[in-house]
Scaffold this motif. Structure first.
Motif, short mmCIF file in Angstrom:
data_model
loop_
_atom_site.label_atom_id
_atom_site.label_comp_id
_atom_site.label_asym_id
_atom_site.label_seq_id
_atom_site.Cartn_x
_atom_site.Cartn_y
_atom_site.Cartn_z
N GLY A 150 0.82 -1.21 0.00
CA GLY A 150 0.00 0.00 0.00
C GLY A 150 0.85 1.26 0.00
O GLY A 150 0.54 2.23 -0.68
N ALA A 151 1.94 1.23 0.77
CA ALA A 151 2.86 2.38 0.79
C ALA A 151 3.54 2.55 -0.55
O ALA A 151 3.74 3.69 -1.01
CB ALA A 151 3.89 2.20 1.90
N LEU A 152 3.89 1.45 -1.19
CA LEU A 152 4.53 1.52 -2.51
C LEU A 152 3.60 2.19 -3.51
O LEU A 152 3.98 3.14 -4.19
CB LEU A 152 4.91 0.11 -2.98
N VAL A 153 2.37 1.71 -3.59
CA VAL A 153 1.41 2.26 -4.55
C VAL A 153 1.07 3.70 -4.21
O VAL A 153 1.04 4.58 -5.09
CB VAL A 153 0.15 1.38 -4.61
N GLY A 154 0.82 3.96 -2.93
CA GLY A 154 0.45 5.31 -2.52
C GLY A 154 1.55 6.33 -2.76
O GLY A 154 1.29 7.43 -3.27
N SER A 155 2.78 5.98 -2.41
CA SER A 155 3.87 6.95 -2.60
C SER A 155 4.18 7.14 -4.08
O SER A 155 4.53 8.24 -4.51
CB SER A 155 5.12 6.54 -1.83
N TYR A 156 4.04 6.08 -4.89
CA TYR A 156 4.26 6.25 -6.33
C TYR A 156 3.20 7.17 -6.92
O TYR A 156 3.52 8.07 -7.71
CB TYR A 156 4.26 4.90 -7.05
N LYS A 157 1.94 6.96 -6.55
CA LYS A 157 0.87 7.82 -7.07
C LYS A 157 1.07 9.27 -6.63
O LYS A 157 0.84 10.19 -7.42
CB LYS A 157 -0.49 7.31 -6.63
N LEU A 158 1.50 9.48 -5.40
CA LEU A 158 1.75 10.84 -4.91
C LEU A 158 2.89 11.49 -5.68
O LEU A 158 2.77 12.65 -6.11
CB LEU A 158 2.06 10.80 -3.41
N GLN A 159 3.98 10.77 -5.88
CA GLN A 159 5.10 11.32 -6.64
C GLN A 159 4.72 11.58 -8.09
O GLN A 159 5.14 12.57 -8.68
CB GLN A 159 6.29 10.37 -6.59
#
Length: 133
Positions: A49-58
């Motif tokens: 979840g952190a991987l997907v969320g941080s990628y989407k944010l970046q």
């Protein structure tokens, strides 16, 4: 030259992702002085979840500036038209002009997201251990 980049690029990115994932885990363990708990299904889900969320944010905050029309974009159409056929890439300069900064921005975002995933996974595992006590 460009063929080597295509051949070696994905394994290199995967290795960088793994290395930054492990670095994120180490930073979380050492910075927060938590024990190194094993990975569980729930903590792996938190890391994902952190991987997907941080990628989407970046992607929303940074990568869009490298896309066509963004503040940091090169004139992509001019670069591809001057090269002609895609298979005429002979130098690294031609390869860079053809792929452009968006590829490197997305790769950087993916690698940094792996760091966040590793840290989140270890922090979640530690918090689950604390709650089970």
């Amino acid at each position: 030259c460009a063929g080597l980049a295509v051949l070696c690029g994905p394994p290199t990115v995967a290795g960088c992702c793994y290395g930054t994932y492990k670095a994120g885990q180490e930073v979380a363990v050492n910075s927060f002085q938590i024990p190194n708990h094993p990975t569980s299904f729930m903590s792996a889900g938190a890391g994902l979840g952190a991987l997907v969320g941080s990628y989407k944010l970046q992607k929303f905050l940074l990568v869009r500036h490298f896309d066509e029309g963004g503040a940091l974009s090169l004139n992509f159409q001019k670069g591809t038209q001057s090269l002609g056929e895609p298979l005429k890439i002979a130098t690294w300069k031609d390869f860079y002009r053809a792929t452009g900064p968006p590829v490197f921005a997305r790769t950087g975002a993916l690698v940094l997201s792996c760091f966040a995933a590793g840290a989140a996974q270890k922090l979640f595992a530690a918090s689950m251990k604390q709650m089970s006590k």
